[in-house]
Design a protein around this motif. Structure first.
Motif, PDB file in Angstrom:
ATOM      1  N   UNK A  44      -7.129  65.123 -27.931  1.00  0.00           N
ATOM      2  CA  UNK A  44      -7.077  64.001 -27.069  1.00  0.00           C
ATOM      3  C   UNK A  44      -7.847  65.480 -26.454  1.00  0.00           C
ATOM      4  N   UNK A  45      -9.296  64.560 -25.630  1.00  0.00           N
ATOM      5  CA  UNK A  45      -9.951  65.709 -24.353  1.00  0.00           C
ATOM      6  C   UNK A  45      -9.390  65.187 -22.738  1.00  0.00           C
ATOM      7  N   UNK A  46      -8.535  66.364 -22.702  1.00  0.00           N
ATOM      8  CA  UNK A  46      -8.059  65.667 -21.684  1.00  0.00           C
ATOM      9  C   UNK A  46      -8.603  66.209 -20.232  1.00  0.00           C
ATOM     10  N   UNK A  47     -10.209  66.676 -20.398  1.00  0.00           N
ATOM     11  CA  UNK A  47     -10.977  66.412 -18.884  1.00  0.00           C
ATOM     12  C   UNK A  47     -12.111  65.099 -19.053  1.00  0.00           C
ATOM     13  N   UNK A  48     -11.961  64.677 -20.438  1.00  0.00           N
ATOM     14  CA  UNK A  48     -13.224  62.862 -20.857  1.00  0.00           C
ATOM     15  C   UNK A  48     -12.151  61.867 -20.285  1.00  0.00           C
ATOM     16  N   UNK A  49     -13.097  61.470 -19.164  1.00  0.00           N
ATOM     17  CA  UNK A  49     -12.518  59.851 -19.360  1.00  0.00           C
ATOM     18  C   UNK A  49     -11.637  59.112 -19.776  1.00  0.00           C
ATOM     19  N   UNK A  50     -12.222  59.270 -21.967  1.00  0.00           N
ATOM     20  CA  UNK A  50     -11.054  57.858 -22.088  1.00  0.00           C
ATOM     21  C   UNK A  50      -9.567  58.601 -22.555  1.00  0.00           C
ATOM     22  N   UNK A 196     -21.633  58.736 -21.907  1.00  0.00           N
ATOM     23  CA  UNK A 196     -20.961  57.853 -20.390  1.00  0.00           C
ATOM     24  C   UNK A 196     -21.140  59.519 -19.397  1.00  0.00           C
ATOM     25  N   UNK A 197     -21.018  61.107 -19.843  1.00  0.00           N
ATOM     26  CA  UNK A 197     -21.280  62.140 -19.591  1.00  0.00           C
ATOM     27  C   UNK A 197     -22.851  62.257 -18.650  1.00  0.00           C
ATOM     28  N   UNK A 198     -23.658  61.568 -19.796  1.00  0.00           N
ATOM     29  CA  UNK A 198     -24.916  61.705 -19.822  1.00  0.00           C
ATOM     30  C   UNK A 198     -25.337  60.386 -18.723  1.00  0.00           C
ATOM     31  N   UNK A 199     -24.307  60.281 -17.522  1.00  0.00           N
ATOM     32  CA  UNK A 199     -24.841  59.081 -16.691  1.00  0.00           C
ATOM     33  C   UNK A 199     -26.103  58.956 -16.097  1.00  0.00           C
ATOM     34  N   UNK A 215     -38.015  45.255 -16.721  1.00  0.00           N
ATOM     35  CA  UNK A 215     -37.268  45.708 -17.599  1.00  0.00           C
ATOM     36  C   UNK A 215     -35.894  44.921 -17.769  1.00  0.00           C
ATOM     37  N   UNK A 216     -35.338  45.750 -19.123  1.00  0.00           N
ATOM     38  CA  UNK A 216     -34.582  45.528 -19.704  1.00  0.00           C
ATOM     39  C   UNK A 216     -33.162  46.047 -20.038  1.00  0.00           C
ATOM     40  N   UNK A 217     -31.980  46.768 -19.202  1.00  0.00           N
ATOM     41  CA  UNK A 217     -31.286  47.902 -19.727  1.00  0.00           C
ATOM     42  C   UNK A 217     -29.945  47.223 -20.103  1.00  0.00           C
ATOM     43  N   UNK A 218     -29.530  47.252 -22.007  1.00  0.00           N
ATOM     44  CA  UNK A 218     -28.724  46.471 -22.719  1.00  0.00           C
ATOM     45  C   UNK A 218     -27.519  47.896 -23.321  1.00  0.00           C
ATOM     46  N   UNK A 219     -26.694  48.493 -22.216  1.00  0.00           N
ATOM     47  CA  UNK A 219     -25.677  49.556 -22.493  1.00  0.00           C
ATOM     48  C   UNK A 219     -24.652  49.217 -23.422  1.00  0.00           C
ATOM     49  N   UNK A 220     -23.822  49.769 -23.887  1.00  0.00           N
ATOM     50  CA  UNK A 220     -23.093  49.869 -24.962  1.00  0.00           C
ATOM     51  C   UNK A 220     -21.680  50.338 -24.751  1.00  0.00           C
ATOM     52  N   UNK A 221     -20.997  49.501 -24.660  1.00  0.00           N
ATOM     53  CA  UNK A 221     -19.288  50.024 -23.859  1.00  0.00           C
ATOM     54  C   UNK A 221     -18.893  51.080 -23.668  1.00  0.00           C
ATOM     55  N   UNK A 222     -19.903  52.475 -23.003  1.00  0.00           N
ATOM     56  CA  UNK A 222     -19.660  52.993 -22.771  1.00  0.00           C
ATOM     57  C   UNK A 222     -19.747  53.207 -21.392  1.00  0.00           C
ATOM     58  N   UNK A 223     -20.580  52.087 -20.151  1.00  0.00           N
ATOM     59  CA  UNK A 223     -20.512  51.683 -19.533  1.00  0.00           C
ATOM     60  C   UNK A 223     -19.395  51.180 -19.120  1.00  0.00           C
TER      61      UNK A 223
END
Length: 860
Positions: A44-50, A196-199, A215-223
Motif C-alpha cells: 500500500x501507499x500509506x500516505x495516499x487517500x486510498x 485525486x492528488x491533482x484535484x 459547461x459539463x464535468x464528468x469525473x470518475x470515481x476518484x472524486x
C-alpha cells in the motif's frame, strides 16, 4: 511468440532482482499438516487517500477473520503491510521481493495499476496470487497475468458508464483529462488516486470560468473516493470548485453487515490513526476488507480439500541465483499457488460490497455504478449504471428494457438545462463571418451601399438559423472580394482553414473535396446542375384535333364502337324491328347506332334487358372518353407550345455543339471528369449578360447551344428572359451550405437550426421572398403536352368488354335452353349440320314469335 516473451520476462526479472539486497528467510518450510499461521502481505501507499483507508480496513478484516472460529479452524493470518511511499515503481518491486522471501501465500494489492503491471511478473514466477482491490486498469488481464485477480470493479465498465452518460445527453465532443502515465494514456484507464492528488484541476477550471453555465464535468470515481474519505471537504472553500460535477461511485448494495462495519469505522480509524483527523470510509476500503475475507475463504477451502501450503527452491530463476552475494535465493516458489488461485476464482461469497464472484478473466461479476451529482454542501444520487440495464433510476429495475435514464441534474451554474458542453466566452471576440461579394444576383448576397450590413437570401437564412440556436453568439459580417468580380470559392474556404474567418456565408456548393477542408452545415437549398437552352413556339396544325389521342388510342376506340354496335344489334334484332331488314340496312344501322352514342342522338330504341345493360355501360365509357378528349384539345389549342433542339444533358453529350458554363466553378470539372466532355467544347462565361448573348448567337455564330449552371442561378436568369428555358431534368444533386472550421460544434447546431427552419416553413418563405421569379413560369414552358394514351383507359375498355361478353353469353344460353326443350325428341341421331340448321331455323321462328308478343312483355 509466447516462449520468447517468457524468456525475456525472466531476463527482465533478473535485472530487477539485482536491485534487491539479501533478505533472511522467514519461511515456515514445507508443511504437510494444517499450519498454525499463514503469511499474507499487502502493498500500500500509506500516505495516499486510498492507502490510509485500506490499511485500516485490511487490518480490521484480518482481526475479524482471526477471531472467527468458523473459518480456517484456528489457523491465524499473519499480515505484513509494506509502504511504497507514493512510489509506483521501484519501492513496490522491493516490497514484493521482501514478501516473496517470507513464504507469503498471497499479496493484497498493489494499490496502483502501474505497479500492478510490474509486480504481476514476479507473482507469475513465484506463483503467488495477487489480489488487488484498487488496480482498475482493464489492461491487467489473466491472459498476460494469470495470477492477478481484481477484487474491485474494472475501469472498462466505468468508461462504459461514462460513454452512456455522454450518449444519454447527446453530447458530441468529449475532452478527456487523465494522468500522464503509461496507463492513463492507454484509453484513460487509470484515473484513480493520481488524479485525486491533482484535484487542483477543477480549481484551475473555476478560475478560467469553466465551471459556469454551459459547461459539463464528468469525473470518475476518484472524486467520490476523495469526498467519502474527507468529510471536511464540504465545509471548505474547495467545495465551490466542484459544484454541478457529475461523478461515479462503485455501487455496493445496502446490507446489515455493511451498516455494522460503517458504525465501527470511526473507532477503527481513530485507533489506527490517533493523531490524525477523522478518516472517512471510501469504496476501496470496503473492497479491501472483502478482499481479505475472500482470501480467507479460499485458504479455508484449500485446506479442507486436503491441500497444503508448501514452498520450493526448485525454480529455474532461483537456481540461477544460487550462491549470489545478494542471497536472492532466499525466495521460494509457492508450490500450491495455482490451487489457491483456483479456489479464489471459484469463490462465491457475500461481503460488505455484496456478492463476490469472479469471471474467467479474474474480474468481479455484476459490476454497477452510482451516478452522483455534487450539489451545494452535499451529493445527490441521480441514477445507476449496470452492465445489464445501462442507465436507470432505481437500484434494481423491474424490466431489462425499461431504462428510465437519470433524474434531473443540477449542472455548473446552478441550472437544470442540459448544457451543450461548451460555450462562447462572454468577454471573447465576435464570430467572424465571411461573406462572398461580387455576385451577379443581389437576391443571393449583397451589401447595402454606404453601410456595413448585408442582405439577400443567404444572409436571411444564416441569421434565422443563428437565432434558433439556444445560446447567444455575437457575430459580425466581413466582406470577401472586391465587389466587382466573384471571388473563387476555394480561396474563400481557405480563409477558414487559416483562421481568418470563423464561418463563411454565400453561394457555396457542398462538394466532396471542399468537405475535406471545412465542415458544412445541412444544405439550406438544393441547387443541382441544369441545362438552359433557347426555345421556340410550335406552329399550329390543321390536324391538331387529332392530337389529344395517340394513334393506338384512336384505333382501339374505333374498334370498340364497332364491337358495341354489333353486340347491341345481336341482342336486339330478334325483338326490335329497327334492327331488322336487309343486310345492307342492318350494317348501316350497326355503324350509325354505335357512333351516334357520342352525341346521344341515336333514333333506335333498345327494348331487351341485355341490350340496355350493354348500352348503359357503353354510354358511361363514352362520357369519360368525351370529357378527356375535350379537356386535352382545349389545352392544346389554348396553351402556347414551345420546343427546343436541346432535350437535356443526354442530347448535349451526344452532340458536338459548344456548351457554356460559369467561370471559376466546379461545373467545368464535373463536365470533363464525370461526363467526359471534350474541354474544347466548353466556353467559360463571366456574367448573365454573356449567358444571354451566347445563347442568342447559338453555335452557328460563335455562341453556345446551351448553358449549364446551378438551378438557383438559372431560375433568376430566366425570370425576365422567357426566350430561354430549363430543358430536361436536373442531373446532379447538390446544395449550398455554410462553412465552419473542422470539428466546430457550431456546424452541427446550425444544421439542426436549418432543419427546424425547413420543418416550420420559414425556409421556404425566405426562398419565396428572394428567389421567386417575376415574369416566367417557375417551371419554364413545357416542350409539349402529354397525349392521352391507351393505358389511361384500359379499365374502361375492360368494363365494356366484359358487359358485352356477359350479355352475349346470357343470350346464347337462353336460346340453347329453349332450343333443347323444343327439339329434344325430334333430332335424335341427326348430324351436327342438321342440328345447326334446326337451331338457326328455331332462332328465326322465335324472333317472329317475340315480335308479335303483347306490348306489355319485355323480352330478355
Amino acid at each position: 511468440m509466447f516462449p520468447v516473451y517468457y524468456n525475456m520476462s525472466r531476463v527482465w526479472l533478473l535485472a530487477l532482482l539485482i536491485l534487491y539486497s539479501a533478505f533472511p528467510s522467514k519461511g515456515t518450510g514445507n508443511v504437510s499438516t494444517r499450519p498454525s499461521a499463514i503469511n499474507i502481505g499487502a502493498i500500500l501507499s500509506f500516505n495516499s487517500t486510498v492507502g490510509r483507508v485500506a490499511k485500516v480496513a485490511i487490518q480490521a478484516a484480518v482481526n475479524d477473520v482471526n477471531s472467527n472460529a468458523t473459518i480456517l479452524s484456528g489457523t491465524k493470518l499473519n499480515i505484513s503491510m509494506l509502504d511504497t511511499k507514493l512510489s509506483t515503481g521501484f519501492l513496490g518491486i522491493i516490497a514484493s521481493l521482501r514478501l516473496m522471501a517470507s513464504d507469503t501465500v498471497a499479496i493484497i494489492g498493489p494499490q496502483y495499476s502501474v505497479m500492478a503491471h510490474v509486480i504481476s511478473h514476479i507473482a507469475n514466477e513465484m506463483q503467488v496470487p495477487l489480489l488487488s482491490f484498487a488496480a482498475i486498469d482493464p489492461t491487467l488481464t489473466s491472459m498476460q497475468f494469470p495470477y492477478f485477480v481484481r477484487t474491485t470493479q474494472s475501469d472498462l465498465r466505468q468508461m462504459a458508464a461514462v460513454a452512456e452518460i455522454v450518449d444519454h445527453f447527446q453530447w458530441r465532443d468529449v475532452i478527456a483529462i487523465f494522468v500522464d502515465d503509461d496507463h492513463g494514456r492507454n484509453g484513460v484507464a487509470a484515473l484513480g488516486d493520481k488524479l485525486a492528488e491533482k484535484q487542483e484541476v477543477l480549481h484551475v477550471a473555476q478560475s478560467l470560468g469553466m465551471m459556469q453555465s454551459g459547461y459539463v464535468w464528468i469525473a470518475t470515481d476518484w472524486l467520490t473516493t476523495l469526498i467519502d474519505s474527507d468529510p471536511s471537504l464540504f465545509t471548505s472553500p474547495a467545495i465551490n470548485n466542484i459544484q454541478g460535477v457529475v461523478t461515479l461511485r462503485m455501487h455496493t448494495p445496502d446490507s446489515d453487515i455493511k451498516d455494522k462495519f460503517i458504525s465501527r469505522w470511526t473507532k477503527l480509524s481513530q485507533k489506527e490513526n490517533p493523531n490524525h483527523d477523522p478518516l472517512g470510509l471510501n469504496i476501496f476500503g470496503l473492497y479491501a476488507y472483502d478482499t481479505v475475507w475472500a482470501l480467507a475463504y479460499a485458504l479455508d477451502a484449500l485446506l479442507k480439500s486436503g491441500g497444503t501450503l508448501s514452498f520450493s527452491n526448485d525454480s529455474s530463476v532461483i537456481n540461477m541465483l544460487t550462491g549470489d552475494i545478494l542471497h536472492l535465493d532466499a525466495m521460494r516458489v509457492f508450490v500450491n499457488g495455482s490451487m489457491l488461485l483456483k479456489k479464489i476464482l471459484d469463490s462465491n461469497t457475500s461481503g460488505l460490497t455484496g456478492q463476490m464472484m469472479f469471471d474467467s478473466d479474474g474480474n468481479l461479476m455484476h459490476q454497477s455504478y452510482e451516478i452522483i451529482n455534487v450539489i451545494g454542501s452535499g451529493i445527490r444520487r441521480i441514477g445507476y449504471w449496470s452492465e445489464n440495464y445501462g442507465l436507470h433510476t432505481e437500484e434494481a429495475p423491474i424490466h431489462s428494457n425499461s431504462s428510465e435514464g437519470l433524474y434531473d441534474v443540477i449542472w455548473p451554474g446552478q441550472t437544470t438545462q442540459t448544457p451543450r458542453g461548451w460555450s462562447f466566452a462572454s468577454n471573447g471576440r465576435q464570430l467572424r463571418v465571411g461573406v462572398t461579394m461580387g455576385l451577379t444576383f443581389r437576391e443571393i448576397v449583397s451589401r447595402i451601399e454606404g453601410t456595413d450590413t448585408f442582405s439577400g437570401y443567404c444572409i436571411d437564412v444564416f441569421t434565422a438559423a443563428l437565432n434558433l440556436i439556444p445560446y447567444p453568439i455575437p457575430f459580425k459580417f466581413i466582406p470577401f472580394g472586391d465587389g466587382k468580380t466573384k471571388p473563387s470559392n476555394s480561396e474563400f474556404l481557405h480563409m477558414v482553414t487559416i483562421g481568418a474567418f470563423d464561418a463563411v456565408v454565400g453561394d457555396i456548393t457542398i462538394s466532396a473535396n471542399r468537405a475535406k477542408i471545412v465542415d458544412f452545415t445541412q444544405p439550406y437549398i438544393e441547387s443541382g446542375l441544369v441545362v438552359v437552352a433557347p426555345i421556340k413556339k410550335l406552329k399550329s396544325s390543321a390536324w391538331a384535333f387529332l392530337r389529344p389521342f395517340t394513334p393506338m388510342m384512336w384505333f382501339v376506340t374505333g374498334m370498340f364502337f364497332l364491337v358495341v354496335g354489333a353486340v347491341v344489334w345481336t341482342l336486339e334484332r330478334g325483338t326490335n324491328d329497327e334492327f331488322r331488314g336487309p343486310a345492307r340496312r342492318q350494317f348501316v344501322t350497326i355503324i350509325w347506332f354505335s357512333f351516334s352514342t357520342l352525341f346521344f342522338t341515336q333514333k333506335e330504341n333498345t327494348v331487351s334487358t341485355l341490350g340496355r345493360f350493354v348500352l348503359i355501360i357503353w354510354l358511361f365509357v363514352v362520357l369519360i372518353l368525351n370529357s378527356s378528349y375535350i379537356a386535352s384539345l382545349t389545352s392544346i389549342l389554348t396553351v402556347e407550345q414551345l420546343s427546343s433542339q436541346v432535350k437535356g444533358i443526354e442530347s448535349l453529350i451526344a452532340s458536338k455543339d459548344r456548351i457554356g458554363f460559369p467561370r471559376d466553378t466546379y461545373t467545368e470539372n464535373y463536365l470533363t471528369e464525370e461526363l467526359h466532355m471534350d474541354r474544347s467544347r466548353l466556353v467559360a462565361l463571366n456574367s448573365m449578360s454573356e449567358f444571354e448573348k451566347a445563347l442568342k448567337d447559338g453555335p452557328a455564330r460563335g455562341g453556345v447551344a446551351a448553358i449549364i449552371d446551378e438551378r438557383a442561378y438559372m431560375e433568376l436568369f430566366l425570370a425576365t428572359r422567357c426566350e430561354f428555358s430549363i430543358v430536361g431534368p436536373e442531373f446532379t444533386r447538390s446544395g449550398w451550405g455554410f462553412g465552419f472550421p473542422r470539428e466546430s460544434p457550431l456546424a452541427v447546431d446550425m444544421s439542426t437550426a436549418i432543419l427546424k427552419l425547413s420543418e416550420s416553413g420559414d425556409l421556404q418563405r425566405i426562398r419565396d421572398k428572394w428567389l421567386t421569379r417575376r415574369a416566367c413560369s417557375s417551371e419554364g414552358a413545357k416542350e409539349s403536352i402529354d397525349r392521352l394514351e391507351l393505358k389511361s383507359f384500359w379499365g374502361l375498355y375492360l368494363l365494356i368488354g366484359m358487359a358485352c361478353f356477359i350479355a352475349l353469353l346470357c343470350y346464347v344460353i337462353r336460346l340453347i335452353y329453349r332450343f333443347s326443350r323444343h327439339s329434344n325428341s325430334n333430332l335424335e341421331g341427326s348430324s351436327f349440320s342438321s342440328h345447326l340448321r334446326s337451331f338457326l331455323s328455331f332462332v328465326n321462328k322465335k324472333e317472329m314469335e317475340d315480335k308479335y308478343k303483347p306490348k306489355g312483355e319485355v323480352p330478355l
